[in-house]
Design an enzyme around this catalytic site. Structure first.
Site, short mmCIF file in Angstrom:
data_model
loop_
_atom_site.label_atom_id
_atom_site.label_comp_id
_atom_site.label_asym_id
_atom_site.label_seq_id
_atom_site.Cartn_x
_atom_site.Cartn_y
_atom_site.Cartn_z
N HIS A 142 0.86 -1.19 0.00
CA HIS A 142 0.00 0.00 0.00
C HIS A 142 0.89 1.24 0.00
O HIS A 142 1.58 1.52 0.99
CB HIS A 142 -0.90 -0.02 1.23
CG HIS A 142 -1.87 1.13 1.30
ND1 HIS A 142 -2.76 1.28 2.35
CD2 HIS A 142 -2.11 2.17 0.46
CE1 HIS A 142 -3.49 2.37 2.15
NE2 HIS A 142 -3.11 2.93 1.01
N GLU A 169 -2.20 -1.68 -3.46
CA GLU A 169 -3.26 -0.96 -2.76
C GLU A 169 -3.03 0.54 -2.91
O GLU A 169 -1.90 1.02 -2.74
CB GLU A 169 -3.29 -1.34 -1.28
CG GLU A 169 -3.80 -2.74 -1.02
CD GLU A 169 -3.98 -3.03 0.45
OE1 GLU A 169 -4.68 -4.00 0.77
OE2 GLU A 169 -3.43 -2.28 1.30
N HIS A 209 -8.05 -7.66 6.50
CA HIS A 209 -7.93 -6.62 7.53
C HIS A 209 -8.13 -7.23 8.92
O HIS A 209 -9.21 -7.70 9.26
CB HIS A 209 -8.91 -5.46 7.35
CG HIS A 209 -8.46 -4.23 8.12
ND1 HIS A 209 -7.45 -3.41 7.68
CD2 HIS A 209 -8.86 -3.73 9.31
CE1 HIS A 209 -7.26 -2.44 8.56
NE2 HIS A 209 -8.09 -2.61 9.56
#
Length: 248
Positions: free
Chosen positions: A48, A75, A196
């Site tokens: 990310h 991401e 997550h």
């Protein structure tokens, strides 16, 4: 293993970079972690690139894109800066996530239903370079419907509420939401992933959900690797996931 029992592990290496950035050193190297993860059975590597560059840097992404043997899942926030960077590096996969500077980590799913035109344009823009986009969303029918309407091929269901549940009843309720979300996503022709807050003690019920395609897991693996090594940490997670998926 049949296709129905197959599940993939995407290893997020952001927090290897977090440790490096904490002291401004050249180590630990996220690339080394990625290569070890691949050798240990990871099906992909997730990174990310945040607006504030708190962990992964542009150079990390460029190098990973060139050397990974599996695939990189990039991401990114839905911003012009990130879209332009994605066009430059041309990842095979990208995942659009919501992002604010103050959050410790991604705190919720993307509101696709509230900004369909904007996200549709971004999905179509990356599709033109051959990039398959998934949308990180909460397991809510309106968000799943919106993802399908705008032409996203995949979604990643946010499992944070499940991971943060404090009672057995709350855990069961949140797991049911994810299970329903997977079923609803599949009924709309979407590839359904999740991630997550997943760790070694809560991953199996999620991996066992019929139709779950891939789980993206990072913090738990990086933390466990401090004690057992990166390859062993990845292998242990993959073993748990595959075992759970085989019981579907």
């Amino acid at each position: 293993m049949t296709e129905a029992n197959r599940i993939l592990l995407g290893v997020n290496i952001d927090h290897v970079a977090t440790l490096r950035q904490a002291r401004g050193t050249r180590y630990p190297d996220p690339l080394k972690a990625a290569l070890d993860a691949e050798e240990a059975g990871a099906d992909g590597i997730t990174v990310h690139l945040r607006e504030d560059r708190r962990h992964i840097q542009e150079r990390d992404v460029r190098v990973l894109k060139e050397v990974l043997q599996t695939r990189m899942n990039f991401e990114m926030g839905v911003t012009e800066e990130m879209l332009a960077f994605a066009e430059l590096i041309r990842p095979a996969h990208a995942c659009f996530v919501p992002e604010t500077r103050q959050e410790l980590t991604t705190e919720g799913g993307l509101d696709v239903a509230g900004q369909e035109a904007r996200i549709r344009a971004a999905v179509e823009r990356l599709a033109r370079i051959g990039c398959e986009v998934s949308l990180f969303i909460d397991a809510e029918p309106q968000q799943i419907e919106a993802a399908a309407r705008i032409g996203a091929p995949a979604v990643e269901l946010h499992t944070g509420r499940y991971a943060d549940a404090r009672t057995p009843a709350e855990t069961a309720r949140e797991l049911a939401r994810i299970r329903d979300g997977v079923e609803y996503g599949l009924s709309h022709g979407l590839i359904v992933n999740a991630g997550h807050g997943l760790h070694y003690h809560n991953v199996e019920p999620v991996a066992a959900i019929p139709g779950m395609h891939e789980l993206n897991i990072g913090h738990a693996i990086v933390a466990h690797a401090l004690f057992v090594g990166f390859k062993a940490a990845v292998q242990e997670m993959k073993l748990l996931m595959v075992g759970a998926a085989s019981r579907r």
